[in-house]
Design a protein around this motif. Structure first.
Motif, PDB file in Angstrom:
ATOM      1  N   VAL A  73      54.595 -12.638  43.502  1.00 38.32           N
ATOM      2  CA  VAL A  73      53.784 -13.789  43.904  1.00 38.32           C
ATOM      3  C   VAL A  73      53.592 -14.706  42.697  1.00 38.32           C
ATOM      4  N   LYS A  74      53.468 -14.117  41.522  1.00 38.26           N
ATOM      5  CA  LYS A  74      53.295 -14.914  40.298  1.00 38.26           C
ATOM      6  C   LYS A  74      54.525 -15.807  40.063  1.00 38.26           C
ATOM      7  N   LYS A  75      55.718 -15.264  40.229  1.00 35.84           N
ATOM      8  CA  LYS A  75      56.938 -16.067  40.070  1.00 35.84           C
ATOM      9  C   LYS A  75      57.021 -17.155  41.129  1.00 35.84           C
ATOM     10  N   MET A  76      56.658 -16.787  42.352  1.00 34.05           N
ATOM     11  CA  MET A  76      56.689 -17.775  43.429  1.00 34.05           C
ATOM     12  C   MET A  76      55.724 -18.913  43.123  1.00 34.05           C
ATOM     13  N   TYR A  77      54.558 -18.588  42.578  1.00 32.08           N
ATOM     14  CA  TYR A  77      53.587 -19.611  42.217  1.00 32.08           C
ATOM     15  C   TYR A  77      54.127 -20.507  41.097  1.00 32.08           C
ATOM     16  N   GLU A  78      54.805 -19.916  40.132  1.00 32.82           N
ATOM     17  CA  GLU A  78      55.407 -20.724  39.057  1.00 32.82           C
ATOM     18  C   GLU A  78      56.455 -21.683  39.617  1.00 32.82           C
ATOM     19  N   TYR A  79      57.251 -21.212  40.556  1.00 28.56           N
ATOM     20  CA  TYR A  79      58.223 -22.098  41.215  1.00 28.56           C
ATOM     21  C   TYR A  79      57.506 -23.205  41.981  1.00 28.56           C
ATOM     22  N   PHE A  80      56.391 -22.843  42.594  1.00 30.54           N
ATOM     23  CA  PHE A  80      55.588 -23.824  43.332  1.00 30.54           C
ATOM     24  C   PHE A  80      55.100 -24.926  42.397  1.00 30.54           C
ATOM     25  N   LEU A  81      54.603 -24.535  41.232  1.00 31.23           N
ATOM     26  CA  LEU A  81      54.123 -25.532  40.267  1.00 31.23           C
ATOM     27  C   LEU A  81      55.249 -26.419  39.754  1.00 31.23           C
ATOM     28  N   ASN A  82      56.443 -25.858  39.619  1.00 34.28           N
ATOM     29  CA  ASN A  82      57.594 -26.675  39.206  1.00 34.28           C
ATOM     30  C   ASN A  82      57.944 -27.702  40.273  1.00 34.28           C
ATOM     31  N   LYS A  83      57.806 -27.310  41.521  1.00 31.24           N
ATOM     32  CA  LYS A  83      58.136 -28.219  42.618  1.00 31.24           C
ATOM     33  C   LYS A  83      57.029 -29.236  42.877  1.00 31.24           C
ATOM     34  N   TYR A  84      55.779 -28.814  42.729  1.00 30.81           N
ATOM     35  CA  TYR A  84      54.617 -29.686  42.958  1.00 30.81           C
ATOM     36  C   TYR A  84      53.731 -29.688  41.708  1.00 30.81           C
ATOM     37  N   PRO A  85      54.146 -30.372  40.654  1.00 31.08           N
ATOM     38  CA  PRO A  85      53.427 -30.286  39.374  1.00 31.08           C
ATOM     39  C   PRO A  85      52.012 -30.862  39.394  1.00 31.08           C
ATOM     40  N   ILE A  86      51.702 -31.744  40.309  1.00 36.30           N
ATOM     41  CA  ILE A  86      50.364 -32.346  40.303  1.00 36.30           C
ATOM     42  C   ILE A  86      49.395 -31.613  41.231  1.00 36.30           C
ATOM     43  N   SER A  87      49.784 -30.482  41.742  1.00 42.24           N
ATOM     44  CA  SER A  87      48.935 -29.733  42.667  1.00 42.24           C
ATOM     45  C   SER A  87      47.737 -29.138  41.941  1.00 42.24           C
ATOM     46  N   ASP A  88      46.581 -29.131  42.616  1.00 47.58           N
ATOM     47  CA  ASP A  88      45.358 -28.534  42.081  1.00 47.58           C
ATOM     48  C   ASP A  88      45.213 -27.074  42.507  1.00 47.58           C
ATOM     49  N   ILE A  89      46.190 -26.544  43.187  1.00 43.51           N
ATOM     50  CA  ILE A  89      46.098 -25.194  43.729  1.00 43.51           C
ATOM     51  C   ILE A  89      46.298 -24.177  42.605  1.00 43.51           C
ATOM     52  N   LYS A  90      45.361 -23.283  42.485  1.00 46.24           N
ATOM     53  CA  LYS A  90      45.396 -22.240  41.459  1.00 46.24           C
ATOM     54  C   LYS A  90      46.103 -21.004  42.002  1.00 46.24           C
ATOM     55  N   TYR A  91      46.528 -20.147  41.073  1.00 44.92           N
ATOM     56  CA  TYR A  91      47.247 -18.931  41.441  1.00 44.92           C
ATOM     57  C   TYR A  91      46.426 -18.063  42.401  1.00 44.92           C
ATOM     58  N   GLU A  92      45.141 -17.926  42.148  1.00 46.17           N
ATOM     59  CA  GLU A  92      44.294 -17.073  42.983  1.00 46.17           C
ATOM     60  C   GLU A  92      44.316 -17.529  44.440  1.00 46.17           C
ATOM     61  N   TYR A  93      44.277 -18.846  44.647  1.00 45.09           N
ATOM     62  CA  TYR A  93      44.297 -19.364  46.021  1.00 45.09           C
ATOM     63  C   TYR A  93      45.679 -19.169  46.639  1.00 45.09           C
ATOM     64  N   TYR A  94      46.730 -19.411  45.870  1.00 44.53           N
ATOM     65  CA  TYR A  94      48.105 -19.223  46.352  1.00 44.53           C
ATOM     66  C   TYR A  94      48.302 -17.770  46.778  1.00 44.53           C
ATOM     67  N   ASN A  95      47.850 -16.854  45.954  1.00 42.09           N
ATOM     68  CA  ASN A  95      47.985 -15.430  46.250  1.00 42.09           C
ATOM     69  C   ASN A  95      47.186 -15.056  47.499  1.00 42.09           C
ATOM     70  N   LYS A  96      45.968 -15.572  47.619  1.00 41.88           N
ATOM     71  CA  LYS A  96      45.146 -15.309  48.799  1.00 41.88           C
ATOM     72  C   LYS A  96      45.808 -15.870  50.056  1.00 41.88           C
ATOM     73  N   TYR A  97      46.346 -17.088  49.970  1.00 39.30           N
ATOM     74  CA  TYR A  97      47.023 -17.698  51.112  1.00 39.30           C
ATOM     75  C   TYR A  97      48.238 -16.856  51.516  1.00 39.30           C
ATOM     76  N   PHE A  98      48.994 -16.393  50.535  1.00 43.37           N
ATOM     77  CA  PHE A  98      50.158 -15.549  50.801  1.00 43.37           C
ATOM     78  C   PHE A  98      49.733 -14.273  51.532  1.00 43.37           C
ATOM     79  N   SER A  99      48.686 -13.633  51.046  1.00 44.65           N
ATOM     80  CA  SER A  99      48.231 -12.370  51.634  1.00 44.65           C
ATOM     81  C   SER A  99      47.700 -12.541  53.050  1.00 44.65           C
ATOM     82  N   GLU A 100      46.986 -13.629  53.284  1.00 41.55           N
ATOM     83  CA  GLU A 100      46.334 -13.818  54.582  1.00 41.55           C
ATOM     84  C   GLU A 100      47.229 -14.429  55.650  1.00 41.55           C
ATOM     85  N   ASN A 101      48.287 -15.127  55.250  1.00 37.44           N
ATOM     86  CA  ASN A 101      49.089 -15.869  56.221  1.00 37.44           C
ATOM     87  C   ASN A 101      50.524 -15.389  56.383  1.00 37.44           C
ATOM     88  N   PHE A 102      50.952 -14.460  55.541  1.00 40.76           N
ATOM     89  CA  PHE A 102      52.318 -13.964  55.633  1.00 40.76           C
ATOM     90  C   PHE A 102      52.301 -12.450  55.643  1.00 40.76           C
TER      91      PHE A 102
END
Length: 94
Positions: A52-81
Motif C-alpha cells: 500500500v505504501k508503494k501504491m501511495y507513492e505512485y499515487f503522489l507521483n500521478k497526483y502531486p498536488i493531492s492533500d491525501i495522506k498515506y493514512e487516509y489512502y490506506n484506510k480507503y484501500f482497506s474499507e473499499n477494496f
C-alpha cells in the motif's frame, strides 16, 4: 423566539471532495489483479512486489498536488477494496 442551532453546520477539515475520492478509487483499480483458482471462493490478489505504501507513492507521483495522506489512502484501500497481496513466488516451476 429561540435562536437557530448552528452546531455541526460547518464543513469538516478532514473531508475530501468526491472527485478526490474518485482519484483514489481509479488509481487503486488501475493495478492488475490475479484471481485465485484454488478455492471455491473468489479471491483477488495484487502483485507480491506491491505494498500500500508503494501504491501511495505512485499515487503522489500521478497526483502531486493531492492533500491525501498515506493514512487516509490506506484506510480507503482497506474499507473499499477486498484485495490482498500475493505471496512472493519462491522456488516455483514455470
Amino acid at each position: 423566539m429561540t435562536p437557530n442551532d448552528k452546531r455541526g453546520k460547518s464543513k469538516s477539515n478532514n473531508t475530501f471532495q468526491p472527485s478526490e475520492l474518485k482519484f483514489i478509487y481509479d488509481h487503486i483499480s488501475s493495478f492488475p489483479v490475479k484471481q485465485s483458482h484454488y478455492s471455491g471462493k473468489e479471491f483477488y490478489y495484487l502483485s507480491s512486489d506491491l505494498t500500500v505504501k508503494k501504491m501511495y507513492e505512485y499515487f503522489l507521483n500521478k497526483y502531486p498536488i493531492s492533500d491525501i495522506k498515506y493514512e487516509y489512502y490506506n484506510k480507503y484501500f482497506s474499507e473499499n477494496f477486498n484485495l490482498s497481496f500475493d505471496r512472493s513466488q519462491v522456488d516455483t516451476c514455470c
